[in-house]
Scaffold this motif. Structure first.
Motif, short mmCIF file in Angstrom:
data_model
loop_
_atom_site.label_atom_id
_atom_site.label_comp_id
_atom_site.label_asym_id
_atom_site.label_seq_id
_atom_site.Cartn_x
_atom_site.Cartn_y
_atom_site.Cartn_z
N ILE A 112 36.23 24.38 43.08
CA ILE A 112 37.19 23.85 42.09
C ILE A 112 38.51 23.49 42.78
O ILE A 112 39.59 23.55 42.18
CB ILE A 112 37.40 24.84 40.91
N ASN A 113 38.37 23.17 44.08
CA ASN A 113 39.52 22.65 44.86
C ASN A 113 40.69 23.62 44.95
O ASN A 113 41.85 23.22 44.82
CB ASN A 113 39.99 21.31 44.29
N ILE A 114 40.34 24.87 45.15
CA ILE A 114 41.38 25.89 45.31
C ILE A 114 41.13 26.67 46.59
O ILE A 114 39.99 27.02 46.90
CB ILE A 114 41.42 26.82 44.08
N THR A 115 42.20 26.90 47.34
CA THR A 115 42.13 27.74 48.53
C THR A 115 42.38 29.19 48.12
O THR A 115 43.41 29.49 47.54
CB THR A 115 43.20 27.32 49.56
N LYS A 139 40.93 26.35 33.20
CA LYS A 139 40.34 25.02 32.92
C LYS A 139 39.35 24.64 34.03
O LYS A 139 38.21 24.21 33.76
CB LYS A 139 41.45 23.97 32.82
N ARG A 140 39.76 24.84 35.27
CA ARG A 140 38.85 24.46 36.38
C ARG A 140 37.61 25.35 36.41
O ARG A 140 36.50 24.88 36.67
CB ARG A 140 39.59 24.53 37.72
N LEU A 141 37.81 26.65 36.15
CA LEU A 141 36.65 27.57 36.16
C LEU A 141 35.69 27.22 35.01
O LEU A 141 34.47 27.26 35.19
CB LEU A 141 37.11 29.03 36.01
N GLU A 142 36.23 26.88 33.86
CA GLU A 142 35.38 26.55 32.70
C GLU A 142 34.60 25.26 32.95
O GLU A 142 33.43 25.15 32.58
CB GLU A 142 36.22 26.41 31.43
#
Lengths: 237, 237
Positions: free
Chosen positions: A169-172, A231-234
């Motif tokens: 989800i484009n997270i570091t 939102k990204r996780l969902e």
């Protein structure tokens, strides 16, 4: 669902589950604290966001075969978990240097660790959750040498799974804090929560901080960044 | 005997030995410092006392088969040692709780540890010699995992020998700090000094402090207690 209040922490209340022996209800509060409780505030909706985020993450870990205390999300702010005896260690895993380690050891912010660094802090508010080594952990807690090794192995495996999840989800995943608990049968499982309260999460493209550092540093809107994580996780789930 | 000054520390100067490649002259100063250099003073005779005490202790360790950098005492304030690459770790061994650990971890003063506790501090004045764990030590120094284990094993063996030595002169070895260095051939050996500057030494009968704590705490005459340690060691030697 809730019977007796067993414990009130900075971010959650812990209740015995009504009529379910060996189960607890975690009730997420809207409170945010930083610097060992010195900075405090309350944010409408934070409890719901962390409850939902942590539920999604623990569910994702279950799908990867990692055992945790999580049973199910009950409602917006509460979840059911297995009762465990919490081992009083804050287990920190660091993939990238940020926060306390940069000042403590003179390591430049954003330094990437080829091998993730594990740190134990002794969970004790009065002492300010001091950094400890393995020998201190053995002296101060009920954990055995084999359990200390097991906790480190589990933390590294969880790190691997979380890095994959957040990368998707484009997270570091910069760093995070875990707690472990011992079930009645003796097995040690991941406990507590995993949320933007307990992780450093940076947008992989922009580097924007999407975690409690926006509150610690007063640089952003906590609710907005926590909503972005949810939102990204969902979208992924 | 001395050529170039290589390094000046708080309590010693380190010189290249004249015409002897791979050897150093340690020159003990009369300076005493505490609290990372915040408290400072100078005591006539301290350099001689520590040079003589450390020489006797390293000689006693040699007799027990423990390899060190020590070659010989040259004169009142100087000794010849093997040149090593110092590993920047302060290796602390604790048999009884005293000093920083009591506040840091809330352990009562004089608590006896059934198993001696080993702590690593990162030797870095700017950072205030912070406590570190094994993973930090691997990241911050050139030591390998096997060498970290070796350093701990050597520290425990040295503790055993020192406890015996001090017990024989009616002194309780409360805790002490060691440094290790790597010889040109790669072998890791005990380096630096062992003296009342680097140990907590309590009279076994009275509990009287016979170490640098009398200076740290302003509770006694440093030279008199260091003389007492030397007198007892000489009577034994």
């Amino acid at each position: 669902m809730k019977a007796e209040l067993l414990y009130e922490g900075k971010a959650k209340r812990v209740y015995q589950a009504e009529g379910k022996s060996g189960q607890l209800v975690l009730s997420y509060k809207n409170d945010a604290t930083a610097f060992n409780g010195v900075k405090k505030d309350s944010f409408d909706g934070k409890g719901r966001l962390n409850n939902e985020i942590s539920s999604l993450i623990f569910t994702a870990l279950h799908e990867k075969g990692i055992e945790t205390h999580f049973i199910e999300r009950l409602n917006e702010t509460e979840q059911m978990v297995v009762q465990t005896e919490i081992i009083p260690l804050e287990v920190v895993v660091r993939n990238v240097a940020s926060g306390s380690i940069t000042k403590r050891l003179g390591i430049e912010e954003k330094t990437h660790f080829d091998k993730p660094l594990i740190e134990f802090f002794y969970k004790n508010d009065e002492l300010g959750d001091p950094l400890i080594n393995d020998e201190h952990a053995l002296y101060l807690t009920s954990a055995t040498p084999a359990e200390i090794d097991e906790i480190k192995e589990k933390a590294l495996e969880i790190n691997k799974q979380l890095m994959d999840l957040f990368q998707s989800i484009n997270i570091t995943l910069v760093d995070f804090k875990l707690e472990f608990g011992r079930k009645a049968c003796g097995t040690i499982v991941l406990s507590d929560e995993i949320s933007p309260d307990t992780c450093r999460l940076w947008d992989a493209a922009t580097g924007e901080k999407l975690d409690k550092d926006v509150f610690r540093q007063g640089t952003g809107d906590l609710i907005e960044v926590y909503k972005e994580i949810l939102k990204r996780l969902e979208a992924k789930a």
